[in-house]
Design a protein around this motif. Structure first.
Motif, PDB file in Angstrom:
ATOM      1  N   LEU A  89     101.080  62.024  37.765  1.00 56.87           N
ATOM      2  CA  LEU A  89      99.894  61.214  37.508  1.00 56.87           C
ATOM      3  C   LEU A  89      98.721  61.668  38.380  1.00 56.87           C
ATOM      4  N   LEU A  90      99.016  61.889  39.675  1.00 52.81           N
ATOM      5  CA  LEU A  90      97.938  62.340  40.562  1.00 52.81           C
ATOM      6  C   LEU A  90      97.372  63.667  40.080  1.00 52.81           C
ATOM      7  N   ALA A  91      98.266  64.591  39.765  1.00 54.04           N
ATOM      8  CA  ALA A  91      97.809  65.902  39.317  1.00 54.04           C
ATOM      9  C   ALA A  91      96.968  65.762  38.052  1.00 54.04           C
ATOM     10  N   ALA A  92      97.437  64.926  37.123  1.00 56.70           N
ATOM     11  CA  ALA A  92      96.715  64.781  35.869  1.00 56.70           C
ATOM     12  C   ALA A  92      95.341  64.158  36.105  1.00 56.70           C
ATOM     13  N   LEU A  93      95.283  63.154  36.979  1.00 49.61           N
ATOM     14  CA  LEU A  93      93.996  62.500  37.255  1.00 49.61           C
ATOM     15  C   LEU A  93      93.019  63.474  37.907  1.00 49.61           C
ATOM     16  N   VAL A  94      93.522  64.241  38.852  1.00 54.92           N
ATOM     17  CA  VAL A  94      92.644  65.214  39.517  1.00 54.92           C
ATOM     18  C   VAL A  94      92.171  66.255  38.507  1.00 54.92           C
ATOM     19  N   LEU A  95      93.102  66.755  37.692  1.00 56.63           N
ATOM     20  CA  LEU A  95      92.735  67.785  36.733  1.00 56.63           C
ATOM     21  C   LEU A  95      91.743  67.253  35.704  1.00 56.63           C
ATOM     22  N   ASP A  96      91.875  65.979  35.352  1.00 55.61           N
ATOM     23  CA  ASP A  96      90.993  65.408  34.345  1.00 55.61           C
ATOM     24  C   ASP A  96      89.554  65.359  34.843  1.00 55.61           C
ATOM     25  N   ASN A  97      89.407  65.295  36.156  1.00 53.19           N
ATOM     26  CA  ASN A  97      88.065  65.218  36.727  1.00 53.19           C
ATOM     27  C   ASN A  97      87.429  66.576  36.955  1.00 53.19           C
ATOM     28  N   LEU A  98      88.172  67.634  36.778  1.00 47.79           N
ATOM     29  CA  LEU A  98      87.665  68.957  37.111  1.00 47.79           C
ATOM     30  C   LEU A  98      87.586  69.817  35.855  1.00 47.79           C
ATOM     31  N   ALA A  99      86.682  70.760  35.871  1.00 47.38           N
ATOM     32  CA  ALA A  99      86.633  71.708  34.760  1.00 47.38           C
ATOM     33  C   ALA A  99      86.371  73.105  35.295  1.00 47.38           C
ATOM     34  N   THR A 100      86.907  73.404  36.457  1.00 49.93           N
ATOM     35  CA  THR A 100      86.712  74.729  37.037  1.00 49.93           C
ATOM     36  C   THR A 100      87.835  75.657  36.579  1.00 49.93           C
ATOM     37  N   TRP A 101      87.635  76.968  36.788  1.00 54.13           N
ATOM     38  CA  TRP A 101      88.707  77.888  36.411  1.00 54.13           C
ATOM     39  C   TRP A 101      89.932  77.606  37.269  1.00 54.13           C
ATOM     40  N   ALA A 102      89.681  77.191  38.506  1.00 57.36           N
ATOM     41  CA  ALA A 102      90.803  76.910  39.400  1.00 57.36           C
ATOM     42  C   ALA A 102      91.644  75.772  38.857  1.00 57.36           C
ATOM     43  N   SER A 103      90.981  74.781  38.251  1.00 60.61           N
ATOM     44  CA  SER A 103      91.756  73.653  37.744  1.00 60.61           C
ATOM     45  C   SER A 103      92.551  74.060  36.513  1.00 60.61           C
ATOM     46  N   LYS A 104      91.959  74.921  35.683  1.00 61.46           N
ATOM     47  CA  LYS A 104      92.719  75.381  34.505  1.00 61.46           C
ATOM     48  C   LYS A 104      93.931  76.186  34.934  1.00 61.46           C
ATOM     49  N   PHE A 105      93.702  77.057  35.906  1.00 64.13           N
ATOM     50  CA  PHE A 105      94.792  77.867  36.435  1.00 64.13           C
ATOM     51  C   PHE A 105      95.884  76.959  37.023  1.00 64.13           C
ATOM     52  N   SER A 106      95.461  75.992  37.818  1.00 63.73           N
ATOM     53  CA  SER A 106      96.440  75.092  38.435  1.00 63.73           C
ATOM     54  C   SER A 106      97.262  74.366  37.395  1.00 63.73           C
ATOM     55  N   ARG A 107      96.563  73.929  36.340  1.00 64.30           N
ATOM     56  CA  ARG A 107      97.252  73.171  35.313  1.00 64.30           C
ATOM     57  C   ARG A 107      98.413  73.986  34.744  1.00 64.30           C
ATOM     58  N   LEU A 108      98.133  75.246  34.465  1.00 62.11           N
ATOM     59  CA  LEU A 108      99.192  76.092  33.914  1.00 62.11           C
ATOM     60  C   LEU A 108     100.309  76.336  34.923  1.00 62.11           C
ATOM     61  N   MET A 109      99.922  76.594  36.156  1.00 62.97           N
ATOM     62  CA  MET A 109     100.933  76.910  37.165  1.00 62.97           C
ATOM     63  C   MET A 109     101.861  75.720  37.419  1.00 62.97           C
ATOM     64  N   ILE A 110     101.268  74.515  37.406  1.00 63.57           N
ATOM     65  CA  ILE A 110     102.090  73.330  37.635  1.00 63.57           C
ATOM     66  C   ILE A 110     103.063  73.133  36.483  1.00 63.57           C
ATOM     67  N   PHE A 111     102.649  73.568  35.310  1.00 63.87           N
ATOM     68  CA  PHE A 111     103.482  73.378  34.117  1.00 63.87           C
ATOM     69  C   PHE A 111     104.578  74.440  34.007  1.00 63.87           C
ATOM     70  N   VAL A 112     104.348  75.593  34.615  1.00 65.84           N
ATOM     71  CA  VAL A 112     105.247  76.736  34.400  1.00 65.84           C
ATOM     72  C   VAL A 112     106.740  76.450  34.633  1.00 65.84           C
ATOM     73  N   PRO A 113     107.121  75.670  35.655  1.00 65.28           N
ATOM     74  CA  PRO A 113     108.563  75.443  35.837  1.00 65.28           C
ATOM     75  C   PRO A 113     109.259  74.874  34.605  1.00 65.28           C
ATOM     76  N   TYR A 114     108.507  74.187  33.744  1.00 71.41           N
ATOM     77  CA  TYR A 114     109.122  73.649  32.533  1.00 71.41           C
ATOM     78  C   TYR A 114     109.692  74.773  31.664  1.00 71.41           C
ATOM     79  N   ALA A 115     109.108  75.967  31.783  1.00 69.64           N
ATOM     80  CA  ALA A 115     109.566  77.100  30.977  1.00 69.64           C
ATOM     81  C   ALA A 115     110.840  77.731  31.540  1.00 69.64           C
ATOM     82  N   VAL A 116     111.279  77.274  32.699  1.00 69.00           N
ATOM     83  CA  VAL A 116     112.492  77.828  33.292  1.00 69.00           C
ATOM     84  C   VAL A 116     113.680  76.989  32.829  1.00 69.00           C
ATOM     85  N   PRO A 117     114.683  77.610  32.205  1.00 70.21           N
ATOM     86  CA  PRO A 117     115.848  76.831  31.789  1.00 70.21           C
ATOM     87  C   PRO A 117     116.460  76.076  32.969  1.00 70.21           C
ATOM     88  N   VAL A 118     116.903  74.858  32.699  1.00 69.23           N
ATOM     89  CA  VAL A 118     117.383  73.989  33.776  1.00 69.23           C
ATOM     90  C   VAL A 118     118.493  74.665  34.588  1.00 69.23           C
TER      91      VAL A 118
END
Lengths: 447, 308, 316
Positions: C110-139
């Protein structure tokens, strides 16, 4: 069973709809040879399916298939240890899917005989080959008069140690457990970074073997009388040994790391432990890891004894080939089980390429095996020096038909002891109580 | 479903919303605190993968204590020889596993999506007898742990001779109750009844109505369901572990776990740590690439399909 | 639970349709097409879910001990399960995980999503993807990897903690294993939940809080008073996913057990207990009962949770 039929119909329909024209290629599961990892040399001959995970087993299979015109092995590596047992277990429950011949460790044989999953091989001439195998290994594979598997490799125990660490601390190689404890103290006082050894709480068969050395006989069981079992896991021998190790643990003289994790392997080769209490397959395992430290000097010596005048030899691990009840042609399967490693060519391949310690006497007792020099141990003839005596002195052991449960409970109790939650005697008494309760629940009569 | 009652408003809102209006809603300026927070998060989420990347360039000895430490490259670079190792070990069985994973993920994922789209549409737009009961059972069935299903599934597959074939993995992975649920919820909102009725009045049959009117409207949800089912099948571990014994049929998750077991085994074991880390590293690359390159689709899809 | 509410929306839909069409024969006949659309899925659903479930349920009504044969015992296995201290302690463990792990994931997401929702920098887009990446790793791969990372010798923890002059904790000890597992799950799933929440946040019309901005409301106030209430139904759904997953907790502890057999006993969670009963101890019947008992618990907890949050989720 009605559900099965309904489901079968449902699945069959689904399969037809979804796979369309795929029919014909699958021969229908069961013990029919579906696909083999190896190449079949003589395609005319009947095939026997084999599950095994021995290292370099492909060479052994090829050797067998080339040497036999009347039968061919179709081999699959269905996973190591428990992975394979899980599949075998599922196959037994569902009544199909098991191979004809399967590699099983000796300690789990009773767990499968009680489910009527294995064939008594005496009907197929196994008793005639008894003298070709080490007595202790044969004992492990039999129950009463029945023979449920053909031994392949064994794990007589010895002590692998770091000569360089011993020298640095001025320690003589211990021959008794008393000397071993003294060496542990000397090592600690010398300020060495190493402890003498690891006492893994998940040692399972390792821990059991150490208990057996002091005369512990945890189970009395005969598959001819499958409803009766005698349990005495908290006998004098076990209590003596566990109390000894509890003392070493409390004094900080040994480590208590889980065995065979990446971390344990690291410590095995980086000088964290001065001694690796090992089975005869240990040297091969150690060599696989050892390129980390070229300075290390490893040597082998006999396992320390409780009474040097009356040495007791014990065994850790070892596997066999059993024939399953689902086998199509049991006689042929028995022939394969006896034949894979039951000849010098096959067993030699296993020894040289797979680092097995053979139970097959002609190889075990050959001069070549005895005088084999191991470069890793500075050219020491470790078989002659250590393991052959250990193998010759091993008299066999009896395992319970719920050995996995017993080991899991043992691990929990020893872990609780190491955590300081209870002393060794209490841990074993609790183990005894939990196994007795389990056996009763499972419908056994306690002897 | 009640959960998505405001979807139409939101879609309107989304269209109306311009970046300008969003910018006005923010009170400007680069936010140092927020960025530091994000930086910490990124480090947390990425460090393990960085470790894996570094580990894939080491041989076993390097893993156990190389010059660079766990988080940096050693002087010796073994990535290429590790890859070679993957090609040599059991005749390159690793690549076979990777190929199997692709096969299972794509066929299972595509199949599950097709079934989910059809069923979701059927549930949403037709009031057939037994609909409510079926849908209720569908949601309740999701609650039962999969461990209960392994033995019976094995029995069933084995009774039709499918154990130890690729169908033993693909057929069960066609089942995606959650996908059906998403499609139903989405179809209810995104496909107006009026549009369907209009097509019918024009004389289109039910199938044509579905393909020409409904399917295009469902596209965002289709991407999401496809993605979720592909990931689900790619992650698949338990089922193939139980129903496959032929090593040539295993997906990469089960195969690598087997190597781990082999390395952790004492008797007859072999230390394959460098192959495990390299294999794990390579196996996660395809999905990461897929996610990164398809982000336009799935981010939109998730916002629509994930119940707002 | 959604199960029972799903059909509730249909009467109104039906009514409006009937208003237009009247229940004539054409209309009735057309509804049968629904079955045709659902049929392929239904076939798979029956084959691979319902029949196996019935089969497993039937198994759970029998007992088959090692030394004696199979007997019909009715619900005895369930009585045994709900009085079995091992099963109950496993339930206690997953309940503890639910109480700690779900909030941990939710707060991060929730914190990450709220922070990301307030930002529109390249850094925030990059962060968004990086935070999501572990989902692509099989459990399984993720858990294997964390097993390495937690190893005192093999992993980097010692180095990292040395940087700040601390001794690395023993992640795999009995005291720390709980936190270590929470960490694995948070790492694996928080990014996925973050994306769902983020998507929901992006769905809010900014016009709604523009007025608040003009009135001088801070970000925190806007987040707390406007954004979070508006996405509450997404949050409820995310928690439900997490709750079902946590109560069925299996893969991570099972894989991690490979390197911590003392700290993670075979019956650590109910699902692990069912697994070991079936595959290590050959007690398939009792294992089925344990699985169904767990299914009942999951159902009850999900139902209670949805009932408590019925206002937020919009479910009646």
């Amino acid at each position: 069973m009605k559900a099965t039929y309904l489901a079968t119909a449902g699945i069959a329909a689904a399969a037809v709809v979804l796979t369309g024209c795929s029919g014909g290629s699958d021969s229908g599961g069961g013990s029919e040879a579906a696909s083999c990892t190896n190449t079949i040399v003589n395609t005319e001959a009947p095939q026997v399916t084999v599950w095994a995970w021995y290292p370099a087993f492909d060479q052994v299979v090829d050797q067998f298939n080339n040497a036999n015109d009347d039968v061919q092995i179709c081999w699959t590596n269905a996973g190591q240890g428990n992975d394979e047992y899980t599949k075998f277990s599922t196959s037994i429950e569902s009544g199909s899917g098991a191979p004809d011949v399967i590699q099983l460790e000796s300690e789990v044989l009773s767990s499968f005989t009680i489910r009527d999953a294995l064939v008594d091989l005496t009907e197929y001439g196994a008793d005639e080959v008894e003298d070709q195998y080490a007595a202790g290994a044969w004992e492990d594979a039999s129950s009463g008069d029945a023979v449920y598997a053909i031994p392949v490799d064994g794990g007589p125990m010895g002590m692998l140690y770091r000569q360089d660490i011993f020298d640095a601390a001025g320690i003589e190689v211990p021959t008794t457990w008393e000397e071993f404890e003294a060496a542990a103290r000397t090592l600690k006082e010398s300020g060495s970074e190493a402890v003498i050894a690891d006492f893994p709480t998940n040692g399972r068969a390792f821990n059991q073997a150490l208990f057996a050395q002091a005369g512990s006989e945890p189970f009395v069981y005969d598959s001819a009388n499958p409803q009766e079992i005698g349990i005495k896991v908290n006998d004098e021998g076990a209590k003596k040994v566990l109390d000894y190790w509890d003392g070493l643990v409390k004094d900080g003289l040994v480590a208590t790391d889980d065995a065979f994790t990446a971390d344990y392997n690291t410590k095995l080769v980086d000088g964290s432990y001065a001694v690796y209490l090992a089975a005869a397959w240990g040297p091969g395992y150690l060599q696989g890891l050892s390129d980390a430290d070229p300075e290390a000097i490893w040597r082998a010596a006999p396992l320390p004894q409780w009474d040097a005048a009356n040495p007791v030899q014990v065994n850790w691990g070892g596997s066999t080939f059993a024939v399953t009840e689902q086998a199509g042609d049991k006689e042929l399967a028995a022939k394969v089980a006896m034949g894979i490693f039951g000849n010098e060519e096959g067993m030699n391949l296993g020894v040289d390429a797979g680092a097995l310690f053979p139970s097959y006497a002609p190889v075990l007792e050959s001069d070549e095996f005895a005088t084999k020099e191991y470069e890793f141990f500075g050219g020491q003839q470790i078989n002659q020096d250590v393991f052959l005596d250990a193998a010759a002195g091993y008299e066999g052991a009896t395992f319970s038909p719920f050995q996995n449960y017993a080991y899991d409970q043992l691990t929990e109790q020893i872990y609780a002891m190491v955590q300081g939650e209870k002393d060794s005697g209490q841990a074993l008494d609790d183990l005894q109580a939990s196994l007795e309760q389990y056996a009763t629940e499972q419908g056994f009569t306690l002897k | 479903m009640a959960l998505v009652t405001d979807t139409p408003h939101r879609q309107g809102g989304q269209k109306a919303r311009s970046s300008a209006s969003r910018n006005r809603a923010r009170n400007g300026g680069p936010r140092i605190g927020s960025h530091i927070f994000l930086l910490i998060l990124v480090i947390y989420f990425i460090t393990p993968l960085w470790w894996l990347t570094v580990a894939s360039t080491k041989d076993t000895a390097g893993l156990f204590g190389g010059s660079g430490g766990p988080l940096w490259f050693d002087d010796e670079f073994h990535f290429v020889s590790n890859i070679q190792g993957l090609f040599e070990r059991q005749d390159g069985i690793y690549w076979r596993w990777l190929g199997n994973s692709f096969l299972y993920a794509i066929s299972g994922g595509v199949g599950a999506t097709i079934l989910a789209v059809l069923a979701g549409y059927g549930f949403a737009k037709y009031d057939f007898r037994g609909r409510g009961a079926f849908f209720g059972i569908l949601l309740g069935a999701v609650m039962v742990p999969l461990t209960a299903l392994v033995i019976p599934t094995f029995v069933l597959l084995s009774s039709v001779g499918l154990v130890n074939t690729i169908w033993a993995v693909i057929l069960p992975s066609l089942l995606s109750p959650f996908g059906v649920y998403l499609m139903r919820v989405f179809a209810q909102e995104a496909v107006p009844d009026e549009l369907l009725d209009a097509a019918r009045i024009d004389g289109a049959g039910e199938l044509r109505t579905f393909f020409q009117i409904a399917l295009p409207l469902l596209r965002p949800a289709i991407v999401t369901v496809l993605l979720l089912s592909v990931v689900g099948t790619w992650n698949n571990f338990f089922l193939p572990l139980a129903v496959l014994s032929d090593p040539l049929l295993l997906p990469v998750t089960v195969g690598l776990n087997g190597w781990q077991a082999l390395s952790n085994a004492g008797s007859g074991g072999e230390a394959l740590w460098n192959l495990i880390t390299t294999g794990a590293f390579i196996s996660i690359i395809p999905l990461i690439i897929a996610f990164l390159s398809l982000q336009k689709y799935w981010q939109g899809g998730l916002s629509l399909g994930s119940l707002k | 639970m959604a199960t029972t509410t799903a059909p509730t929306s249909s009467p109104s839909a039906e009514a409006s349709q009937q208003g237009k069409h009247r229940p004539d024969r054409n209309y009735r006949r057309r509804q049968r097409w629904g079955w045709l659309f659902v049929a392929p899925f239904a076939l798979i659903f029956l084959s691979f879910l319902i029949l196996p479930l019935l089969f497993a349920f039937r198994m759970s009504l029998f007992t088959n001990t090692l030394a004696s044969g199979t007997d019909f015992v009715g619900v005895d296995n369930y009585v045994k399960a709900f009085t079995d201290p091992i099963f109950l302690s496993g339930l206690g463990t997953v309940a503890k995980f639910a109480l700690i792990m779900i909030p941990a994931q939710m707060i991060v997401a929730l914190l990450a999503a709220l922070v990301l929702d307030n930002l529109a920098t390249w850094a925030s887009k990059f962060s968004r993807l990086m935070i999501f990446v572990p989902y692509a790793v099989p459990v399984v791969i993720g858990a294997l990897m964390w097993g390495f990372l937690y190893s005192p010798r093999f992993g980097p923890a010692a180095d990292l903690f040395n940087l700040v002059g601390l001794a690395a904790p023993e992640f795999l000890s009995q005291d720390n294993i709980f936190g270590s597992l929470v960490n694995i799950v948070t790492w694996q799933w928080a990014g996925y939940y973050m994306i769902i929440i983020y998507a929901a946040l992006r769905g809010i019309d900014p016009g709604i809080y523009e007025a608040a901005v003009l009135d001088g409301a801070t970000d925190r106030q806007i987040a707390w008073r406007i954004k979070i209430p508006m996405i509450s139904s997404s949050l409820v759904m995310v928690v439900i996913f997490a709750l079902i997953g946590t109560l069925q907790f299996f893969t991570e502890p099972q894989v991690l057990r490979g390197v911590a057999q003392g700290a993670i006993p075979v019956s650590y969670t109910p699902n692990m207990y069912a697994f070991s009963l079936a595959f290590s101890y050959s007690q398939f019947n009792y294992a089925s009962a344990i699985s169904f008992a767990l299914g009942i618990v999951v159902f009850v907890f999900s139902f209670i949770f949805l009932f408590l949050t019925r206002k937020q989720s919009g479910l009646k």
